[in-house]
Design an enzyme around this catalytic site. Sequence first.
Site, PDB file in Angstrom:
ATOM      1  N   HIS A   1       5.618  28.612  52.573  1.00 42.64           N
ATOM      2  CA  HIS A   1       4.405  29.439  52.429  1.00 42.64           C
ATOM      3  C   HIS A   1       3.535  29.251  53.652  1.00 42.64           C
ATOM      4  O   HIS A   1       2.702  28.343  53.709  1.00 42.64           O
ATOM      5  CB  HIS A   1       3.678  29.049  51.135  1.00 42.64           C
ATOM      6  CG  HIS A   1       2.501  29.920  50.812  1.00 42.64           C
ATOM      7  ND1 HIS A   1       1.935  29.976  49.559  1.00 42.64           N
ATOM      8  CD2 HIS A   1       1.763  30.777  51.582  1.00 42.64           C
ATOM      9  CE1 HIS A   1       0.914  30.807  49.569  1.00 42.64           C
ATOM     10  NE2 HIS A   1       0.775  31.304  50.794  1.00 42.64           N
TER      11      HIS A   1
ATOM     12  N   HIS B   1       1.660  31.862  56.609  1.00 42.78           N
ATOM     13  CA  HIS B   1       1.385  33.174  57.208  1.00 42.78           C
ATOM     14  C   HIS B   1       1.291  32.942  58.707  1.00 42.78           C
ATOM     15  O   HIS B   1       0.401  32.205  59.159  1.00 42.78           O
ATOM     16  CB  HIS B   1       0.071  33.745  56.672  1.00 42.78           C
ATOM     17  CG  HIS B   1       0.038  33.866  55.186  1.00 42.78           C
ATOM     18  ND1 HIS B   1       0.341  35.034  54.526  1.00 42.78           N
ATOM     19  CD2 HIS B   1      -0.244  32.953  54.211  1.00 42.78           C
ATOM     20  CE1 HIS B   1       0.249  34.842  53.216  1.00 42.78           C
ATOM     21  NE2 HIS B   1      -0.108  33.591  53.006  1.00 42.78           N
TER      22      HIS B   1
ATOM     23  N   HIS C   1       2.094  36.308  45.869  1.00 39.48           N
ATOM     24  CA  HIS C   1       0.924  35.469  45.644  1.00 39.48           C
ATOM     25  C   HIS C   1       0.390  35.819  44.256  1.00 39.48           C
ATOM     26  O   HIS C   1       0.139  36.995  43.958  1.00 39.48           O
ATOM     27  CB  HIS C   1      -0.169  35.756  46.676  1.00 39.48           C
ATOM     28  CG  HIS C   1       0.055  35.150  48.030  1.00 39.48           C
ATOM     29  ND1 HIS C   1       1.187  35.353  48.772  1.00 39.48           N
ATOM     30  CD2 HIS C   1      -0.735  34.323  48.777  1.00 39.48           C
ATOM     31  CE1 HIS C   1       1.077  34.691  49.919  1.00 39.48           C
ATOM     32  NE2 HIS C   1      -0.078  34.050  49.954  1.00 39.48           N
TER      33      HIS C   1
ATOM     34  N   GLU D   1      -3.787  32.430  42.451  1.00 35.62           N
ATOM     35  CA  GLU D   1      -4.583  31.676  43.422  1.00 35.62           C
ATOM     36  C   GLU D   1      -6.045  31.773  42.959  1.00 35.62           C
ATOM     37  O   GLU D   1      -6.634  30.802  42.526  1.00 35.62           O
ATOM     38  CB  GLU D   1      -4.385  32.254  44.830  1.00 35.62           C
ATOM     39  CG  GLU D   1      -5.132  31.494  45.924  1.00 35.62           C
ATOM     40  CD  GLU D   1      -5.004  32.141  47.308  1.00 35.62           C
ATOM     41  OE1 GLU D   1      -4.670  33.340  47.399  1.00 35.62           O
ATOM     42  OE2 GLU D   1      -5.264  31.425  48.310  1.00 35.62           O
TER      43      GLU D   1
ATOM     44  N   ASP E   1       0.092  27.330  54.283  1.00 32.58           N
ATOM     45  CA  ASP E   1      -0.585  28.630  54.115  1.00 32.58           C
ATOM     46  C   ASP E   1      -1.120  29.180  55.447  1.00 32.58           C
ATOM     47  O   ASP E   1      -0.457  30.010  56.072  1.00 32.58           O
ATOM     48  CB  ASP E   1      -1.698  28.509  53.058  1.00 32.58           C
ATOM     49  CG  ASP E   1      -2.051  29.825  52.375  1.00 32.58           C
ATOM     50  OD1 ASP E   1      -1.399  30.843  52.666  1.00 32.58           O
ATOM     51  OD2 ASP E   1      -2.977  29.837  51.552  1.00 32.58           O
ATOM     52  N   ASP E   2      -2.320  28.748  55.840  1.00 34.15           N
ATOM     53  CA  ASP E   2      -2.940  29.224  57.096  1.00 34.15           C
ATOM     54  C   ASP E   2      -3.510  28.017  57.845  1.00 34.15           C
ATOM     55  O   ASP E   2      -4.730  27.808  57.876  1.00 34.15           O
ATOM     56  CB  ASP E   2      -4.058  30.220  56.774  1.00 34.15           C
ATOM     57  CG  ASP E   2      -3.552  31.412  55.985  1.00 34.15           C
ATOM     58  OD1 ASP E   2      -2.917  32.300  56.585  1.00 34.15           O
ATOM     59  OD2 ASP E   2      -3.775  31.437  54.753  1.00 34.15           O
TER      60      ASP E   2
HETATM   61  N1  ADE Z   1      -3.236  35.941  53.460  1.00 30.59           N
HETATM   62  C1  ADE Z   1      -3.197  34.847  54.224  1.00 30.59           C
HETATM   63  N2  ADE Z   1      -3.437  33.763  53.493  1.00 30.59           N
HETATM   64  C2  ADE Z   1      -3.628  34.164  52.216  1.00 30.59           C
HETATM   65  C3  ADE Z   1      -3.912  33.516  50.989  1.00 30.59           C
HETATM   66  N3  ADE Z   1      -4.068  32.188  50.895  1.00 30.59           N
HETATM   67  N4  ADE Z   1      -4.040  34.266  49.879  1.00 30.59           N
HETATM   68  C4  ADE Z   1      -3.913  35.593  49.950  1.00 30.59           C
HETATM   69  N5  ADE Z   1      -3.644  36.248  51.067  1.00 30.59           N
HETATM   70  C5  ADE Z   1      -3.494  35.542  52.199  1.00 30.59           C
HETATM   71 ZN    ZN Z   2      -0.705  32.565  51.345  1.00 32.55          ZN
END
Ligand code: ADE
Ligand code: ZN
Length: 326
Positions: free
Chosen positions: A16, A18, A196, A199, A277-278
């Site tokens: 996971h 991006h 997703h 969350e 994630d990011d």
């Molecule tokens: N796009 C990038 N990161 C995300 C996240 N944590 N939740 C939803 N969309 C995303």
């Molecule tokens: Zn994500």
Amino acid sequence: SAHSDLIHKLPKAELHLHIEGSFEPEMMMTLAERNRIDIPFKTLDEAKAAYDFNNLQEFLDLYYQGMNVLRTEQDFHEMTFAYLQRAKADNVVHVEMFFDPQAHTERGVAFGAVTEGILGALERGEKELGITSELIMSFLRHLSEEDGFVLLDESTPWHEHFVGVGLDSSEVGHPPLKFQRLFERCRELGFKLCLHAGEEGPPEYVREALLDIGADRIDHGNRAMEDPALIEILRDTQIPLTNCPLSNLSLCVLDDLRKSPVKRQLEEGLLVCVNSDDPAYFGGYIGQNYEAITEALELSSDQIVQLAKNSFTGSFLPDDQKTKHV
Ligand code: ADE
Ligand code: ZN
């Protein structure tokens, strides 16, 4: 911590991530200058100060703004290779990476430039760093299902390069069922389905993703833990959950990592793994996510090993390659 050595040495898969969320402010400033595009901060400190989010949407607003400086195939290549170098440093040996083409084509960047930039770096990453990879094309859920069909159509020449499709961006108000026909078509095309869900959105969204869409993987899935029937389904099916500890903390999905569901998910026999994630926005790559969750939940070494094994079991690697690692 006492487990740092174990965490570092364990081979890991990242499921996971991006790629646009790995875009570090330093590189953003470099590309802004190269492409002559204004960005709202001049120093690293100013950027980091802006990365203080109260919810998913506040993050997404900056995330889409940040990627505005990505224009050329080379930009996408450099961003992707930089992530792979970071992943290598954490002993990541396999990555299944999301990208958000609609956030680029919408700005007039050609789908081919985005995709070839990323694919070229992934190929180079396998040759130079020994990291295997898969690419997952994600649909933005704040856009329409029709927009998703347009992307699916436009991406046809590259379909063989994608293991699956994803669903990300603003969750609440955009349930999986909004995209039922799109995902049905994607399944017919042979794509794995990664959504997703749970969350910020309610357990019902996880239920839709699992039962109405037939998701192969649930990204995040935190709020599934509110529904015992969902827990049972996740245990029985072993559908993987890709948890992202530092993301949960940054986006206030959790106010304290000690409330993370990861330990309970392990104890309940769910196939949960840890991801970043990011990472450029949430304060850490995968190693730091393992460190943070281990410390917050006082995980045992067996539980840490289980999380790393789950990352391979939950991957789309062929079975014989999974078992090399589990
Ligand atoms: N796009 C990038 N990161 C995300 C996240 N944590 N939740 C939803 N969309 C995303
Ligand atoms: Zn994500």
